[in-house]
Write a protein that holds these residues in place. Structure first.
Motif, short mmCIF file in Angstrom:
data_model
loop_
_atom_site.label_atom_id
_atom_site.label_comp_id
_atom_site.label_asym_id
_atom_site.label_seq_id
_atom_site.Cartn_x
_atom_site.Cartn_y
_atom_site.Cartn_z
N ASP A 154 127.85 71.32 137.94
CA ASP A 154 127.66 69.88 138.14
C ASP A 154 126.18 69.56 137.96
OD1 ASP A 154 130.32 69.41 138.72
OD2 ASP A 154 130.05 69.73 140.86
N ILE A 155 125.90 68.47 137.28
CA ILE A 155 124.50 68.05 137.16
C ILE A 155 124.38 66.62 137.65
CG2 ILE A 155 123.86 69.59 135.26
CD1 ILE A 155 124.26 67.18 133.37
N THR A 156 123.36 66.37 138.43
CA THR A 156 123.04 65.03 138.89
C THR A 156 121.53 64.87 138.76
OG1 THR A 156 122.61 65.66 141.18
CG2 THR A 156 124.89 65.16 140.60
N THR A 157 121.03 63.72 139.14
CA THR A 157 119.59 63.51 139.09
C THR A 157 118.87 64.41 140.09
OG1 THR A 157 119.88 61.65 140.62
CG2 THR A 157 119.74 61.14 138.27
N GLU A 158 119.64 65.06 140.99
CA GLU A 158 119.03 65.95 141.97
C GLU A 158 118.82 67.36 141.43
OE1 GLU A 158 121.70 65.70 145.25
OE2 GLU A 158 120.61 64.09 146.21
N GLY A 161 119.51 66.59 135.94
CA GLY A 161 119.99 65.51 135.09
C GLY A 161 119.09 64.29 135.16
N ASN A 162 119.13 63.48 134.09
CA ASN A 162 118.34 62.25 134.04
C ASN A 162 119.29 61.11 133.71
OD1 ASN A 162 116.19 60.45 133.95
ND2 ASN A 162 115.81 60.84 131.79
N LEU A 163 119.51 60.21 134.67
CA LEU A 163 120.50 59.15 134.51
C LEU A 163 119.85 57.82 134.19
CD1 LEU A 163 123.77 58.72 136.34
CD2 LEU A 163 122.22 56.76 136.38
N THR A 173 119.55 45.86 141.08
CA THR A 173 120.70 45.61 141.94
C THR A 173 121.87 46.54 141.63
OG1 THR A 173 121.37 43.84 140.43
CG2 THR A 173 120.14 43.20 142.39
N LEU A 174 121.97 47.00 140.39
CA LEU A 174 122.99 47.98 140.01
C LEU A 174 122.32 49.34 139.97
CD1 LEU A 174 125.82 48.78 139.10
CD2 LEU A 174 125.14 48.24 136.74
N THR A 175 122.65 50.18 140.93
CA THR A 175 121.98 51.47 141.04
C THR A 175 123.00 52.59 141.17
OG1 THR A 175 121.82 51.24 143.45
CG2 THR A 175 119.94 50.47 142.14
N CYS A 176 122.58 53.79 140.77
CA CYS A 176 123.41 54.98 140.93
C CYS A 176 122.59 56.04 141.66
CB CYS A 176 123.87 55.52 139.57
SG CYS A 176 124.91 54.37 138.63
N ALA A 177 123.22 56.70 142.60
CA ALA A 177 122.51 57.71 143.39
C ALA A 177 123.32 58.99 143.46
CB ALA A 177 122.24 57.18 144.80
N ALA A 178 122.62 60.12 143.46
CA ALA A 178 123.28 61.41 143.54
C ALA A 178 123.80 61.63 144.95
CB ALA A 178 122.31 62.50 143.15
N THR A 179 125.09 61.95 145.04
CA THR A 179 125.71 62.20 146.33
C THR A 179 126.70 63.36 146.20
OG1 THR A 179 125.57 59.85 146.92
CG2 THR A 179 127.07 61.20 148.23
N THR A 195 129.64 44.51 131.45
CA THR A 195 129.90 45.91 131.12
C THR A 195 128.58 46.67 131.00
OG1 THR A 195 131.94 45.35 129.95
CG2 THR A 195 130.96 47.49 129.47
N TYR A 196 128.49 47.77 131.73
CA TYR A 196 127.28 48.59 131.73
C TYR A 196 127.64 50.01 131.27
CZ TYR A 196 125.22 44.82 134.46
OH TYR A 196 124.76 43.59 134.88
N THR A 197 126.65 50.69 130.76
CA THR A 197 126.83 52.09 130.34
C THR A 197 125.94 52.98 131.20
OG1 THR A 197 127.29 51.43 128.05
CG2 THR A 197 126.66 53.73 128.43
N VAL A 198 126.57 53.98 131.82
CA VAL A 198 125.85 54.93 132.65
C VAL A 198 125.75 56.24 131.86
CG1 VAL A 198 125.83 56.19 134.84
CG2 VAL A 198 126.77 53.87 134.74
N THR A 199 124.54 56.64 131.53
CA THR A 199 124.34 57.79 130.65
C THR A 199 123.53 58.89 131.34
OG1 THR A 199 124.38 56.37 128.68
CG2 THR A 199 123.40 58.56 128.43
#
Length: 217
Positions: A154-158, A161-163, A173-179, A195-199
């Motif tokens: 698994d890869i996350t920003t932690e 990975g770079n998101l 206001t639209l954020t993603c966090a490693a959990t 519509t947003y793209t999370v890469t």
């Protein structure tokens, strides 16, 4: 009164006494004193399952700089990511993607560096590939994985990975966090529906992995 010859002998004797005293205190060739140490390379990077040799360089009071080869102790603060062993040079072993603090000490002096472990040549994948979320809520988590040579992590920003999120008009206001090894995206109040793209990108990977996030009012 001392004659010229006696005076010369007296001076010579005085010099010999001074030299003898100095030798008795420090020896003819005093050893340079270690002043500081540093790990080389300063930012080591190693692949999962591979090794990297680290050295501890010392700077001495006579201005010289050389590798410290004896009495060196190495340690890693996150052995689940990287381990290191050795009493002279250190052998860094990549265990899993992420970062680990590496420390080395010698003669009561210490140095530290951050080691990065990557999965070179990995293929990235994300599940699910699409999610919906209402403004003011969090979407179900995205799981990004990297696969190489039969190893899946698994890869996350932690852990390497770079998101990124596009478009970025609502990035505050639209954020993603490693959990827990996943990425949880939250559309806070004020997020513009759309519509947003999370890469996710990853050092050494052959591709990037993208998921669609649809924000509704």
């Amino acid at each position: 009164m001392l004659t010229g010859r006696k005076l010369a002998l007296t001076l010579a004797f005085t010099v010999l006494v001074a030299v003898a005293f100095g030798v008795s205190c420090r020896g003819f060739f005093p050893r340079p004193v270690l002043q500081s140490v540093a790990i080389n390379p300063t930012a080591p990077q190693v692949n999962v399952g591979s090794t990297e040799t680290l050295q501890l360089y010392g700077t001495y009071d006579d201005g010289t700089r050389k590798v410290v080869t004896s009495g060196v102790s190495w340690s890693s603060d996150t052995t689940s990511v990287a381990t290191i062993t050795g009493t002279g040079t250190g052998v860094l072993v990549g265990v899993s993607p992420g970062s680990a603090g590496i420390s080395a000490s010698a003669q009561a002096l210490s140095a530290s560096a951050t080691a990065t472990v990557i999965l070179t040549g990995a293929t990235l994948k994300v599940t699910p590939i699409s999610e919906n979320v209402k403004v003011g809520n969090s979407a179900p988590p995205f799981t990004f994985t990297a696969t190489a040579g039969g190893t899946v992590v698994d890869i996350t920003t932690e852990n390497g990975g770079n998101l990124s999120i596009t478009p970025t008009t609502s990035s505050t206001t639209l954020t993603c966090a490693a959990t827990g090894g996943t990425e949880v995206c939250t559309a806070a109040t004020g997020t513009t529906p759309g519509t947003y793209t999370v890469t996710m990108t990853y050092s050494g990977a052959t591709n990037s992995a993208s998921a669609t996030l649809i924000v509704t009012p």
